[in-house]
Write a protein that holds these residues in place. Structure first.
Motif, PDB file in Angstrom:
ATOM      1  N   GLU A 106       0.831  -1.203   0.000  1.00 22.34           N
ATOM      2  CA  GLU A 106       0.000   0.000   0.000  1.00 22.34           C
ATOM      3  C   GLU A 106       0.872   1.261   0.000  1.00 22.34           C
ATOM      4  OE1 GLU A 106      -3.485   2.143   2.721  1.00 22.34           O
ATOM      5  OE2 GLU A 106      -2.646   0.188   3.269  1.00 22.34           O
ATOM      6  N   PHE A 107       1.965   1.221   0.766  1.00 21.14           N
ATOM      7  CA  PHE A 107       2.868   2.367   0.780  1.00 21.14           C
ATOM      8  C   PHE A 107       3.513   2.563  -0.593  1.00 21.14           C
ATOM      9  CE2 PHE A 107       7.197   4.022   1.299  1.00 21.14           C
ATOM     10  CZ  PHE A 107       6.920   5.246   1.890  1.00 21.14           C
ATOM     11  N   SER A 108       3.885   1.475  -1.261  1.00 22.39           N
ATOM     12  CA  SER A 108       4.469   1.572  -2.594  1.00 22.39           C
ATOM     13  C   SER A 108       3.489   2.188  -3.583  1.00 22.39           C
ATOM     14  CB  SER A 108       4.903   0.184  -3.081  1.00 22.39           C
ATOM     15  OG  SER A 108       5.377   0.225  -4.400  1.00 22.39           O
ATOM     16  N   ALA A 109       2.229   1.788  -3.520  1.00 19.70           N
ATOM     17  CA  ALA A 109       1.221   2.375  -4.400  1.00 19.70           C
ATOM     18  C   ALA A 109       1.027   3.859  -4.096  1.00 19.70           C
ATOM     19  CB  ALA A 109      -0.104   1.622  -4.249  1.00 19.70           C
ATOM     20  N   HIS A 110       1.119   4.209  -2.829  1.00 17.59           N
ATOM     21  CA  HIS A 110       0.983   5.614  -2.444  1.00 17.59           C
ATOM     22  C   HIS A 110       2.145   6.448  -2.981  1.00 17.59           C
ATOM     23  CE1 HIS A 110       0.395   9.163   0.025  1.00 17.59           C
ATOM     24  NE2 HIS A 110       1.623   9.027   0.499  1.00 17.59           N
ATOM     25  N   VAL A 111       3.356   5.897  -2.928  1.00 17.08           N
ATOM     26  CA  VAL A 111       4.524   6.596  -3.472  1.00 17.08           C
ATOM     27  C   VAL A 111       4.369   6.801  -4.975  1.00 17.08           C
ATOM     28  CG1 VAL A 111       7.014   6.431  -3.872  1.00 17.08           C
ATOM     29  CG2 VAL A 111       6.068   5.791  -1.650  1.00 17.08           C
ATOM     30  N   ASP A 112       3.911   5.756  -5.667  1.00 15.71           N
ATOM     31  CA  ASP A 112       3.708   5.886  -7.116  1.00 15.71           C
ATOM     32  C   ASP A 112       2.700   6.978  -7.434  1.00 15.71           C
ATOM     33  OD1 ASP A 112       5.504   3.872  -7.520  1.00 15.71           O
ATOM     34  OD2 ASP A 112       3.990   2.294  -7.736  1.00 15.71           O
ATOM     35  N   PHE A 113       1.631   7.030  -6.671  1.00 11.51           N
ATOM     36  CA  PHE A 113       0.586   8.015  -6.924  1.00 11.51           C
ATOM     37  C   PHE A 113       1.105   9.433  -6.694  1.00 11.51           C
ATOM     38  CE2 PHE A 113      -2.912  10.640  -5.279  1.00 11.51           C
ATOM     39  CZ  PHE A 113      -3.749  10.624  -6.383  1.00 11.51           C
ATOM     40  N   CYS A 114       1.862   9.630  -5.624  1.00  6.58           N
ATOM     41  CA  CYS A 114       2.349  10.972  -5.299  1.00  6.58           C
ATOM     42  C   CYS A 114       3.393  11.461  -6.293  1.00  6.58           C
ATOM     43  CB  CYS A 114       2.923  10.991  -3.886  1.00  6.58           C
ATOM     44  SG  CYS A 114       1.692  10.822  -2.583  1.00  6.58           S
ATOM     45  N   THR A 115       4.271  10.566  -6.712  1.00  7.37           N
ATOM     46  CA  THR A 115       5.347  10.994  -7.603  1.00  7.37           C
ATOM     47  C   THR A 115       4.907  11.112  -9.048  1.00  7.37           C
ATOM     48  OG1 THR A 115       6.050   8.673  -7.822  1.00  7.37           O
ATOM     49  CG2 THR A 115       7.147  10.011  -6.142  1.00  7.37           C
ATOM     50  N   LEU A 428       6.440  12.552   1.949  1.00  5.76           N
ATOM     51  CA  LEU A 428       5.275  11.704   1.716  1.00  5.76           C
ATOM     52  C   LEU A 428       4.460  11.481   2.982  1.00  5.76           C
ATOM     53  CD1 LEU A 428       7.072   9.052  -0.482  1.00  5.76           C
ATOM     54  CD2 LEU A 428       5.267  10.570  -1.275  1.00  5.76           C
ATOM     55  N   THR A 429       5.055  11.645   4.144  1.00  2.00           N
ATOM     56  CA  THR A 429       4.404  11.253   5.392  1.00  2.00           C
ATOM     57  C   THR A 429       3.073  11.943   5.643  1.00  2.00           C
ATOM     58  OG1 THR A 429       6.554  10.751   6.364  1.00  2.00           O
ATOM     59  CG2 THR A 429       4.715  11.087   7.877  1.00  2.00           C
ATOM     60  N   PRO A 436      -6.223   5.122  -2.638  1.00  2.00           N
ATOM     61  CA  PRO A 436      -6.604   6.182  -3.571  1.00  2.00           C
ATOM     62  C   PRO A 436      -7.442   7.237  -2.859  1.00  2.00           C
ATOM     63  CG  PRO A 436      -7.991   4.266  -3.902  1.00  2.00           C
ATOM     64  CD  PRO A 436      -6.977   3.882  -2.849  1.00  2.00           C
ATOM     65  N   PRO A 437      -7.378   8.478  -3.281  1.00  2.00           N
ATOM     66  CA  PRO A 437      -8.147   9.524  -2.598  1.00  2.00           C
ATOM     67  C   PRO A 437      -9.638   9.300  -2.767  1.00  2.00           C
ATOM     68  CG  PRO A 437      -7.211  10.361  -4.642  1.00  2.00           C
ATOM     69  CD  PRO A 437      -6.638   8.995  -4.437  1.00  2.00           C
ATOM     70  N   PRO A 438     -10.434   9.837  -1.851  1.00  2.00           N
ATOM     71  CA  PRO A 438     -11.883   9.648  -1.961  1.00  2.00           C
ATOM     72  C   PRO A 438     -12.417  10.199  -3.275  1.00  2.00           C
ATOM     73  CG  PRO A 438     -11.268  10.526   0.191  1.00  2.00           C
ATOM     74  CD  PRO A 438     -10.043  10.585  -0.649  1.00  2.00           C
ATOM     75  N   GLY A 439     -13.246   9.415  -3.920  1.00  2.00           N
ATOM     76  CA  GLY A 439     -13.856   9.857  -5.163  1.00  2.00           C
ATOM     77  C   GLY A 439     -12.959   9.790  -6.376  1.00  2.00           C
ATOM     78  N   PHE A 440     -11.776   9.205  -6.245  1.00  2.00           N
ATOM     79  CA  PHE A 440     -10.868   9.147  -7.388  1.00  2.00           C
ATOM     80  C   PHE A 440     -11.471   8.220  -8.444  1.00  2.00           C
ATOM     81  CE2 PHE A 440      -7.074   7.718  -9.693  1.00  2.00           C
ATOM     82  CZ  PHE A 440      -6.503   8.951  -9.973  1.00  2.00           C
ATOM     83  N   PRO A 441     -11.575   8.672  -9.696  1.00  2.00           N
ATOM     84  CA  PRO A 441     -12.229   7.840 -10.726  1.00  2.00           C
ATOM     85  C   PRO A 441     -11.400   6.619 -11.066  1.00  2.00           C
ATOM     86  CG  PRO A 441     -11.239   9.779 -11.720  1.00  2.00           C
ATOM     87  CD  PRO A 441     -11.123   9.960 -10.228  1.00  2.00           C
ATOM     88  N   ARG A 442     -12.070   5.519 -11.292  1.00  2.00           N
ATOM     89  CA  ARG A 442     -11.409   4.281 -11.708  1.00  2.00           C
ATOM     90  C   ARG A 442     -11.788   4.009 -13.159  1.00  2.00           C
ATOM     91  NH1 ARG A 442      -9.245   1.299  -7.645  1.00  2.00           N
ATOM     92  NH2 ARG A 442      -9.747   1.910  -5.503  1.00  2.00           N
TER      93      ARG A 442
END
Length: 463
Positions: A106-115, A428-429, A436-442
Motif C-alpha cells: 500500500e505504501f508503494s502504491a501511495h509513493v507511485d501516486f504521489c510521484t 510523503l508522510t 486512492p483519494p476519496p472519489g478518485f475515478p477508476r
C-alpha cells in the motif's frame, strides 16, 4: 502555464505532501530569458583546451588502464534492482507477515501516486524548454532562432536536466575521464575512431551501472576476430547506461542514451567522428601488400621485362600504379568494414534520442525516487527510535545500513544518498493513507483486441 490542482478536489493531498517533493524544484524557478552575446555564452574553448591538455598527459603515459584516481572520480549511485525486485527483497527480509506485506504494498502504491503528477509536471516543463530547439519536432516549424538564442536555450535545457539526472542516479563523468576515453583504445576494439576537438562547442557524459566483466555481444560484425584466431573475450569496464549531450559548431544539441558502453569507447558515441585504422592493422595490411607485390613482380614483371622488352622504368611505373590502386582498394574495404561495425554497434546500443530521452529520464528519476523512499521506509521502521533522532545521525545511519544491505544483496558498491531518501520519506508522510483519494475515478482497463477498421461510405453509384 502551470498545473494548479486546487480547482480539482480529486487531486488534493493533505499536508502539502506533493508540494514538498523536493527533487529538481530549485530548477523550476522563475525563468528570465537573457540573450547574451555569442562570445559570452561560450566558455567552451577554454574547457576544450583544458581537455586537450589532459589528453596530452594521457598520451605520454605508458599503457594506462583506467583514469587517474578512478575510485574517487566515479561513485556508483544507481540502485541495481527494479522496483518490483526491491519490493520482493524487502518483503522477504523485513515484511514477512501478511499484514506487513500488505502495508508495504500500500505504501508503494501511495509513493507511485504521489510521484506520478510531480514528475509529469517536471517533464512537461522540460519539454516546453526543449521544444524550440528540438530537431525532431513533428509540428509546424517556428521562426528560426539566432545562434545566441539557440545556445542560450541549450544551456537552459542542460541546467534543467542536471537535477533530473542526479535524481535518476546518473553520475557525471569528469573531464579527466573523458580525456582518458578519447586517448586510450582497448586492444580488442576493432573499430577505432578519431575526433577533432575544434569541431565541438561542448560535450558532456553521464553514466550509471558500472560493471567489470565480459560485455554483451551486440553485433555480428566482430571485434572478437583476430588475424589468425578468435580472441577470447576480455573483461572490460563498461556502463549499463550512458547519456550524451554534445554540440558541434555547425550542428545542434544532441541528446542520446546508450547501453553497455565501454569506458574506452565513449568517443564512438560522439556525433562527428572519423573511422581510423589502428597501427597494428595498418602494419598488417602494408605487409600483405609488400609480400603480394613482390610475388607479383617476380612472377609477372620479370616475364614482361624479358619477353616483351619493356623498359625497366616503364615497368616500374606500371607496377607502382598497380600497387597504389591495390593499396587504396584494400584500405577502403577495411574502412568500410569498420564503418559497418560502428553502425551495427550504435544501432544495437542506442536506446533513446532527443525528446524521447527526456521522457525516459523522467521515468527513471521517478523509479529511483520510489526505490529510495521504499528503502528509507523499511529501514527506519526497524530502527529503535525511527526517524526521531537528530537528522544528521539518522541520515548517516540510513546511508550506512542501506549501503551494507545493497552490497550483501547485489555485490555492488552503491553510494546511497541517505539525506535525500529521508527527505523523500518526510515529504510523503503527511499524506499517507489517502491512496486512492476519496472519489478518485477508476477507469476501465484497456480491452484486448484490434481496433475496428471503419467501413467506407457507399458511393452514389452503388444500388
Amino acid at each position: 502555464m502551470t498545473f494548479d490542482p486546487a480547482p480539482f478536489p480529486l487531486f488534493r493531498l493533505r499536508g502539502k505532501g506533493l508540494a514538498m517533493l523536493h527533487v529538481t524544484r530549485g530548477a523550476w524557478g522563475s525563468r528570465v530569458r537573457v540573450w547574451p552575446q555569442l562570445s559570452a555564452l561560450l566558455g567552451t574553448p577554454r574547457a576544450l583546451s583544458s581537455l586537450a591538455e589532459k589528453m596530452g598527459v594521457y598520451r605520454k603515459m605508458w599503457n594506462p588502464t583506467e583514469p587517474r584516481d578512478w575510485a574517487q572520480q566515479y561513485r556508483e549511485r544507481f540502485i541495481p534492482f527494479s522496483k518490483e525486485q526491491l519490493l520482493r527483497l524487502l518483503i522477504q527480509e523485513f515484511h514477512s507477515s501478511p499484514a506487513e506485506k500488505a502495508a508495504l504494498e500500500e505504501f508503494s502504491a501511495h509513493v507511485d501516486f504521489c510521484t506520478l503528477f510531480h514528475y509529469h509536471h517536471i517533464l512537461a516543463r522540460l519539454q516546453a524548454l526543449y521544444d524550440p530547439i528540438n530537431p525532431d519536432r513533428e509540428t509546424l516549424d517556428e521562426p528560426s532562432l539566432t545562434d545566441p538564442q539557440r545556445l542560450s536555450n541549450e544551456q537552459e535545457v542542460l541546467r534543467a536536466l542536471e537535477p533530473l539526472l542526479a535524481q535518476a542516479n546518473f553520475s557525471p563523468l569528469s573531464e579527466d575521464t573523458l580525456a582518458y576515453a578519447l586517448v586510450v583504445h582497448h586492444p580488442q576494439d576493432e573499430v577505432q575512431v578519431t575526433i577533432n576537438l575544434d569541431q565541438y562547442m561542448y560535450m558532456r557524459f553521464w553514466a550509471l551501472g558500472q560493471r567489470v566483466g565480459q560485455m554483451p555481444r551486440m553485433s555480428s560484425v566482430g571485434s572478437k576476430r583476430g588475424f589468425f584466431t578468435k580472441l577470447p573475450p576480455a573483461e572490460r569496464r563498461y556502463f549499463k547506461r550512458v547519456v550524451l549531450a554534445a554540440r558541434t559548431k555547425r550542428g545542434h544539441l544532441v541528446l542520446k542514451s546508450f547501453k553497455d558502453t565501454p569506458l574506452e569507447g565513449l568517443e564512438q558515441l560522439l556525433p562527428e567522428l572519423k573511422v581510423r585504422t589502428s597501427t597494428l592493422q595498418r602494419a598488417m595490411l602494408n605487409l600483405t601488400l609488400v609480400v603480394s607485390g613482390l610475388v607479383f613482380f617476380v612472377n609477372v614483371g620479370m616475364v614482361v621485362l624479358t619477353d616483351l622488352k619493356v623498359a625497366t622504368s616503364l615497368l616500374l611505373l606500371f607496377f607502382a600504379l598497380f600497387m597504389g590502386l591495390r593499396a587504396s582498394k584494400m584500405f577502403g574495404q577495411r574502412r568500410s568494414a569498420q564503418a559497418l561495425e560502428l553502425a551495427h554497434m550504435l544501432y544495437f546500443r542506442s536506446t533513446s534520442n532527443n525528446s524521447e530521452l527526456l521522457s525516459a529520464l523522467a521515468l527513471r528519476a521517478q523509479d529511483e525516487h520510489a526505490k529510495e523512499a521504499l528503502l528509507a521506509h523499511s529501514f527506519l521502521a526497524r530502527r529503535p527510535g525511527g526517524a526521531h533522532c537528530p537528522p544528521e545521525e539518522t541520515c548517516r545511519w540510513l546511508q550506512s545500513e542501506v549501503e551494507s544491505w545493497l552490497l550483501a544483496q547485489s555485490g555492488c558498491v552503491v553510494a546511497f544518498n541517505g539525506s535525500r531518501a529521508l527527505a523523500h520519506l518526510q515529504a510523503l508522510t503527511p499524506s499517507i493513507g489517502l491512496y486512492p483519494p476519496p472519489g478518485f475515478p477508476r477507469l476501465d482497463p484497456l480491452a484486448p483486441g484490434t481496433a475496428e477498421v471503419p467501413q467506407a461510405a457507399p458511393s452514389s453509384s452503388d444500388p
